[in-house]
Design a protein around this motif. Structure first.
Motif, short mmCIF file in Angstrom:
data_model
loop_
_atom_site.label_atom_id
_atom_site.label_comp_id
_atom_site.label_asym_id
_atom_site.label_seq_id
_atom_site.Cartn_x
_atom_site.Cartn_y
_atom_site.Cartn_z
N TRP A 172 -53.28 -19.56 -4.30
CA TRP A 172 -53.18 -20.28 -3.04
C TRP A 172 -52.66 -21.68 -3.34
CZ3 TRP A 172 -54.78 -17.60 1.40
CH2 TRP A 172 -55.47 -16.42 1.15
N VAL A 173 -51.47 -22.01 -2.85
CA VAL A 173 -50.79 -23.26 -3.21
C VAL A 173 -50.81 -24.22 -2.02
CG1 VAL A 173 -48.65 -24.31 -4.02
CG2 VAL A 173 -49.28 -22.01 -4.80
N ILE A 174 -51.42 -25.40 -2.23
CA ILE A 174 -51.44 -26.44 -1.21
C ILE A 174 -50.11 -27.18 -1.25
CG2 ILE A 174 -52.57 -28.56 -0.44
CD1 ILE A 174 -55.11 -27.53 -1.92
N ASN A 175 -49.41 -27.22 -0.12
CA ASN A 175 -48.06 -27.77 -0.10
C ASN A 175 -47.75 -28.38 1.26
OD1 ASN A 175 -44.97 -26.64 0.77
ND2 ASN A 175 -45.08 -27.87 -1.09
N LEU A 176 -47.17 -29.58 1.26
CA LEU A 176 -46.75 -30.21 2.50
C LEU A 176 -45.42 -29.63 2.96
CD1 LEU A 176 -47.59 -33.96 1.76
CD2 LEU A 176 -48.91 -32.35 3.14
N ALA A 177 -45.25 -29.57 4.27
CA ALA A 177 -44.05 -28.95 4.83
C ALA A 177 -42.77 -29.64 4.40
CB ALA A 177 -44.15 -28.94 6.36
N ALA A 207 -43.59 -24.02 -7.61
CA ALA A 207 -44.89 -23.36 -7.76
C ALA A 207 -44.77 -21.85 -7.61
CB ALA A 207 -45.87 -23.92 -6.72
N ALA A 208 -44.02 -21.41 -6.60
CA ALA A 208 -43.87 -19.98 -6.35
C ALA A 208 -43.17 -19.27 -7.51
CB ALA A 208 -43.11 -19.75 -5.04
N GLU A 217 -49.42 -13.20 -6.86
CA GLU A 217 -48.96 -13.26 -5.47
C GLU A 217 -49.09 -14.70 -4.99
OE1 GLU A 217 -50.37 -11.78 -1.02
OE2 GLU A 217 -51.19 -10.78 -2.81
N THR A 218 -48.07 -15.23 -4.34
CA THR A 218 -48.10 -16.61 -3.85
C THR A 218 -48.52 -16.65 -2.39
OG1 THR A 218 -46.32 -17.25 -5.36
CG2 THR A 218 -46.74 -18.70 -3.50
N ARG A 219 -49.48 -17.50 -2.10
CA ARG A 219 -49.91 -17.71 -0.72
C ARG A 219 -49.90 -19.22 -0.45
NH1 ARG A 219 -55.02 -13.43 -0.20
NH2 ARG A 219 -53.89 -11.64 -1.05
N ARG A 220 -49.02 -19.63 0.42
CA ARG A 220 -48.88 -21.06 0.71
C ARG A 220 -49.94 -21.52 1.72
NH1 ARG A 220 -46.71 -24.21 4.65
NH2 ARG A 220 -46.10 -26.32 3.95
N VAL A 221 -50.49 -22.71 1.47
CA VAL A 221 -51.42 -23.37 2.39
C VAL A 221 -50.76 -24.66 2.85
CG1 VAL A 221 -53.68 -24.42 2.68
CG2 VAL A 221 -53.43 -22.40 1.22
#
Length: 247
Positions: free
Chosen positions: A6-11, A20-21, A30-34
């Motif tokens: 789970w990757v914390i990322n600003l828009a 990161a991905a 598996e990449t899951r964006r937050v």
């Protein structure tokens, strides 16, 4: 089943997310964006869950808007992980960098944690360790009981129960995210650390914790700042020592 990161990322930071991905994909995750909470430019009064009086008692200073945005971003990530129904999840800030064979070590550590859910969280990106004791060996690394839970929160593995327990104590906000992780996990005695670490920070300068309103070391500092800091540190070290030596 692939492990999830789970990757914390600003828009407004797509390059960081791409970096990161790519790392996660190369490692079979598996990449899951937050979507990160952008606190830059906000006033402290706009953060409804922030308790400045409590922050000044605990930290000896006010928090910055950047620190509050970082905290809210971690809450979003932990909430998304809990809502997913997954039992184990890797929470990352988007400036992380896997260290050598760190991705494989982290995947093995996640599998181990799934079989040992009594523990709540494992810091897999910590640099400085204090007050630990050995638990087991994984992927040629030591998995240690982190009685004094280490700072830096750019790469952490959580169990579902651990994330739920943290979220139950996460508000009101009175300290930065990594301080709160130490506050909660040092007291519960359910935090671990991987040594050597599996991921480092610094592939990019941090966005979500960007300082706003001045240096955090002097921002809103009270006259009792030094005393409050020492009280906090020694209280938590005493709790950690009790866990280590008395059980």
């Amino acid at each position: 089943m692939a492990e999830a990161g789970w990757v914390i990322n600003l828009a407004d930071s797509p390059a960081r997310m791409e970096h990161a991905a790519q790392q996660l994909s190369n490692a079979g995750f598996e990449t899951r964006r937050v979507d990160g909470f952008d606190g830059r430019g906000m006033r402290l009064a706009e953060f409804k869950s922030y308790d400045d009086r409590h922050a000044r008692r605990f930290m000896g200073r006010s928090m910055t808007a950047g620190e509050l945005g970082c905290y809210e971003s971690h809450i979003r990530a932990l909430t998304a992980f809990v809502d997913s129904g997954d039992e184990v999840g890797l929470i990352l800030e988007d400036d992380f960098q896997f260290s050598g064979d760190g991705a494989a070590a982290i995947a093995e550590t996640m599998s181990w944690l799934r079989a040992n859910p009594i523990w709540h969280a494992i810091n897999v990106g910590a640099r400085r360790l204090k007050i630990t004791s050995p638990l087991t060996t994984l992927a040629s690394r030591s998995l240690l009981k982190a009685h004094y839970f280490p700072m830096l929160a750019h790469a952490m593995i959580w169990t579902r129960a651990g994330a739920q327990a943290f979220l139950a104590e996460a508000r009101p906000i009175f300290c930065p995210a990594d301080n709160m992780y130490r506050h909660v996990l040092t007291r519960s005695g359910k935090g671990l650390v991987l040594n050597p670490r599996g991921a480092s920070a610094g592939a990019f300068d941090s966005d979500i914790s960007a300082r706003s309103g001045g240096s955090r070391s002097t921002y809103g500092r009270s006259r009792l700042y030094g005393w409050r800091k020492q009280k906090r540190l020694w209280t938590e070290k005493a709790i950690a020592a009790r866990h280590k030596y008395l059980g």
